[in-house]
Design an enzyme around this catalytic site. Structure first.
Site, short mmCIF file in Angstrom:
data_model
loop_
_atom_site.label_atom_id
_atom_site.label_comp_id
_atom_site.label_asym_id
_atom_site.label_seq_id
_atom_site.Cartn_x
_atom_site.Cartn_y
_atom_site.Cartn_z
N ASP A 42 -40.54 42.90 -36.11
CA ASP A 42 -39.39 42.51 -36.94
C ASP A 42 -39.38 41.02 -37.20
O ASP A 42 -40.32 40.30 -36.88
CB ASP A 42 -38.07 43.04 -36.38
CG ASP A 42 -38.02 42.99 -34.89
OD1 ASP A 42 -38.36 41.92 -34.36
OD2 ASP A 42 -37.67 44.01 -34.26
N LYS A 64 -35.07 43.65 -41.52
CA LYS A 64 -34.78 42.78 -42.64
C LYS A 64 -33.69 41.79 -42.20
O LYS A 64 -33.04 41.98 -41.18
CB LYS A 64 -34.29 43.58 -43.84
CG LYS A 64 -35.36 44.51 -44.38
CD LYS A 64 -36.04 43.94 -45.60
CE LYS A 64 -37.38 44.60 -45.88
NZ LYS A 64 -37.30 45.98 -46.27
N GLY A 95 -38.96 40.06 -30.92
CA GLY A 95 -38.68 38.63 -30.73
C GLY A 95 -38.20 38.35 -29.31
O GLY A 95 -37.46 39.14 -28.72
N GLY A 96 -38.61 37.22 -28.75
CA GLY A 96 -38.15 36.82 -27.42
C GLY A 96 -38.61 37.78 -26.35
O GLY A 96 -39.79 38.12 -26.28
N ASP A 97 -37.69 38.22 -25.53
CA ASP A 97 -37.99 39.20 -24.49
C ASP A 97 -37.44 40.56 -24.93
O ASP A 97 -36.33 40.63 -25.45
CB ASP A 97 -37.31 38.78 -23.18
CG ASP A 97 -37.58 39.78 -22.08
OD1 ASP A 97 -38.55 39.58 -21.33
OD2 ASP A 97 -36.85 40.79 -21.99
N THR A 125 -37.76 34.34 -23.63
CA THR A 125 -36.57 34.61 -24.44
C THR A 125 -36.06 33.36 -25.15
O THR A 125 -36.13 32.24 -24.62
CB THR A 125 -35.45 35.21 -23.57
OG1 THR A 125 -34.30 35.39 -24.40
CG2 THR A 125 -35.06 34.30 -22.41
N MET A 189 -26.80 35.80 -31.12
CA MET A 189 -26.09 36.45 -32.24
C MET A 189 -24.68 35.90 -32.36
O MET A 189 -23.72 36.64 -32.57
CB MET A 189 -26.04 37.98 -32.02
CG MET A 189 -27.43 38.58 -31.94
SD MET A 189 -27.43 40.34 -31.55
CE MET A 189 -27.19 40.32 -29.79
N1 SAH Z 1 -34.79 39.55 -27.55
C1 SAH Z 1 -34.47 38.33 -28.19
C2 SAH Z 1 -33.05 38.29 -28.68
C3 SAH Z 1 -32.76 39.30 -29.74
S1 SAH Z 1 -31.12 39.23 -30.35
C4 SAH Z 1 -34.78 37.17 -27.25
O1 SAH Z 1 -35.02 37.39 -26.06
O2 SAH Z 1 -34.82 36.04 -27.71
C5 SAH Z 1 -31.29 38.23 -31.76
C6 SAH Z 1 -30.70 36.87 -31.52
O3 SAH Z 1 -31.56 36.10 -30.75
C7 SAH Z 1 -30.46 36.06 -32.75
O4 SAH Z 1 -29.26 36.40 -33.38
C8 SAH Z 1 -30.40 34.67 -32.19
O5 SAH Z 1 -29.15 34.42 -31.58
C9 SAH Z 1 -31.41 34.75 -31.08
N2 SAH Z 1 -32.71 34.22 -31.45
C10 SAH Z 1 -33.89 34.86 -31.42
N3 SAH Z 1 -34.89 34.03 -31.74
C11 SAH Z 1 -34.33 32.83 -31.96
C12 SAH Z 1 -34.83 31.54 -32.28
N4 SAH Z 1 -36.13 31.32 -32.45
N5 SAH Z 1 -33.96 30.53 -32.40
C13 SAH Z 1 -32.64 30.72 -32.22
N6 SAH Z 1 -32.11 31.91 -31.93
C14 SAH Z 1 -32.95 32.94 -31.77
#
Ligand code: SAH
Length: 531
Positions: A42, A64, A95-97, A125, A189
């Site tokens: 995504d 999206k 994204g992230g974890d 994350t 978020m």
């Molecule tokens: N699993 C992800 C979070 C998913 S929820 C993690 O661990 O990072 C999606 C939210 O993550 C977004 O609305 C935003 O608040 C945050 N987010 C994810 N990547 C980001 C980034 N590079 N910079 C700032 N916020 C981010």
């Protein structure tokens, strides 16, 4: 169904892609990404990561920008399971974890229920990494001994999952508890809900002077940070026009940012924060990407060509057998060198086969490849990589009668060999590789262009232009429309001409037709005008 035709079940790997900076994916994640059959990703996973997918892997985009258009969670689950049941290994890049508000838990539960094996690869994350790239440590001996990660937008979260009616979760949140959950509060978020977050925290006992920072696109080249206090942050963010995705950090640790901020000041180059597409073949992309990254740009590698050694080596072997009959070997492209060198070694030959033969390399990168792959210093490197310079500066006083071996691409241009022949040289053009079309990134490239999220596209050869056109073409739209306001930069006049043939407006042609020359030229695109 016979036993043989029953497909073995594939594994679903829920992989943390990290917060954005492609270097922040784990080694394990990268390993799996490069071997899986399908990649489901995504928006918060960096697009460059896709170029590490296995050749031929199917790449499926499921997120999206706005929730309304996202593939619904039940459909994503079904997609993962269907692919696994067909025997394909699935890299679910998140994204992230994957287990931090990533719906990773739900996806794993669904896999288990369907009897599909899964593995979890944790990721860096954004909750911690975005503040870190903004110079905000989430804990600090003097400022905070605990942190909590909180969703700012439970409503949307619930609506997207399709499990609760819209609004149902509203008002259920225990703000007293949230306000005192930890010294540092980190909201994901949280941009849309920022007014509510700021006021509820104050109502429930957090000082209105508590420092707050929002980090947008944290760890990406486009990272932006807005800071203020609980009392001011809503207005600060509104004025800055900051939009999601962003991490919101509340607590005394935010005060450390002025002393610890580092990422935004890594470079003063005008390329800082720009997103630039690199269309070269995967094998060659890294030099340009690294130069761009060193200038703070985000290089997105979308290879549109692929270098493939010719399968039939008879002609190469024959030429290598007759090497001593040549006066010169001429390399015009970095690609021909390793293939030529490998064939040499397959025939149990080495650099000594070049005894008495001179080597010409067009361009410093090609000269470097000759040194690295053949162990030979080129006898001649023209100051410019154009036919006039090659002919004008040729070190032999007399070209007539000289035998020149010219290993190169199957579909190369005839200008140089013809002009050499016109001067009496005997030129044997020896195709050693071909440039094949690579369409794997087409869809993703189109998406970023349509979203207006690309600042410039770099073309390093006519074939990158042609194949780019092929990869992103939409029947109802001209190439210029697809490209929109994105700047077009060409390494040299031939490449620029190719781009114009496709109706593209070339914003810049590099003065020096080399990769470093191209990177330097790019900087001038955004330099303040000279007065
Ligand atoms: N699993 C992800 C979070 C998913 S929820 C993690 O661990 O990072 C999606 C939210 O993550 C977004 O609305 C935003 O608040 C945050 N987010 C994810 N990547 C980001 C980034 N590079 N910079 C700032 N916020 C981010």
């Amino acid at each position: 169904m016979t036993l043989e035709s029953t497909p073995r079940i594939g594994t679903v790997y829920l992989i943390g892609a990290g917060p954005g900076d492609p270097g922040l994916i784990t080694v394990r994640g990268m390993e799996l990404l490069s071997t899986c059959d399908v990649v489901v990703y995504d928006r918060l996973a960096h697009p460059s990561l896709l170029s590490h997918a296995r050749r031929g892997a199917e790449k499926i985009y499921v997120g999206k920008a706005s929730a309304q258009h996202a593939m619904r969670q039940p459909d994503i689950n079904a997609l993962l399971i269907a692919n696994a049941l067909e025997g394909r290994s699935v890299a679910r890049l998140k994204g992230g974890d994957p287990f931090v508000f990533g719906r990773g838990g739900e996806e794993a539960e669904e896999c288990r229920a369907a009897g599909v094996p899964f593995q979890i690869v944790p990721g860096v994350t954004s909750a911690i990494a975005a503040p870190a790239y903004a110079g905000i440590p989430v804990t600090h001996r003097d400022a905070a001994s605990s942190f909590a990660v909180i969703t700012g937008h439970e409503r949307d979260d619930a609506r997207e999952s399709g499990t609760r009616a819209p609004g149902e979760a509203e008002g259920r949140r225990n703000w007293v508890h949230i306000a005192h959950a930890a010294d540092t509060l980190i909201f994901l978020m949280g941009v849309e809900a920022l007014p509510e977050i700021a006021s509820r925290l104050q109502e429930n006992g957090r000082d209105s002077e508590t420092p707050v920072a929002l980090v947008q696109w944290g760890t990406w080249a486009q990272q932006r940070v807005v800071s203020g206090t609980l009392a001011t942050i809503v207005e600060d963010v509104r004025q800055a026009g900051l939009t999601p995705p962003a991490v919101c950090v509340v607590g005394e640790v935010v005060k450390l940012r002025p002393a610890l901020q580092w990422f935004e000041s890594l470079t003063t180059s005008p390329l800082n924060g720009k997103r630039i597409l690199v269309t070269r073949a995967r094998e060659q992309a890294s030099e340009l990407s690294e130069l761009l990254r060193a200038k703070g740009a985000e290089a997105v590698e979308f290879p549109v060509i692929r270098i493939a050694p010719l399968e039939d080596c008879t002609a190469i072997d024959e030429a290598l057998g007759n090497l001593s009959t040549y006066d010169w070997v001429l390399f015009t492209s970095i690609n021909a060198v390793p293939i030529f060198a490998e064939r040499l070694s397959k025939l149990n030959l080495d650099a000594r086969a070049f005894h008495g033969i001179k080597l010409a390399a067009i361009g410093p990168a090609t000269a470097d490849a000759v040194r690295r792959h053949l162990g030979i210093r080129a006898d001649f490197v023209p100051t410019e990589a154009v036919a006039e310079a090659v002919l004008g500066q040729w070190p032999d006083p007399e070209m007539s009668g000289k035998r020149i071996l010219f290993p190169r691409a199957l579909e190369g241009r005839e200008t140089l060999p013809e002009q050499m022949r016109a001067r009496g040289a005997v030129v044997d053009v020896l195709p050693v590789y071909e440039t094949l079309y690579d369409s794997e990134s087409g869809e993703e490239m189109r998406r970023l262009l349509n979203e207006g999220r690309v600042d410039a596209i770099t073309f390093t050869s006519a074939s990158t232009v042609q194949n780019f056109a092929l990869a992103v073409s939409i029947p109802s739209q001209s190439l210029a429309e697809t490209v929109g306001k994105t700047r077009i930069v060409a390494i040299g006049p031939v490449t620029a001409a190719a781009a114009r043939e496709f109706g593209l407006v070339v914003d810049l042609v590099a003065d020096e037709h080399t990769i470093p020359g191209l990177a330097t030229a790019l900087e001038t695109l955004w330099s303040p005008p000279h007065v």
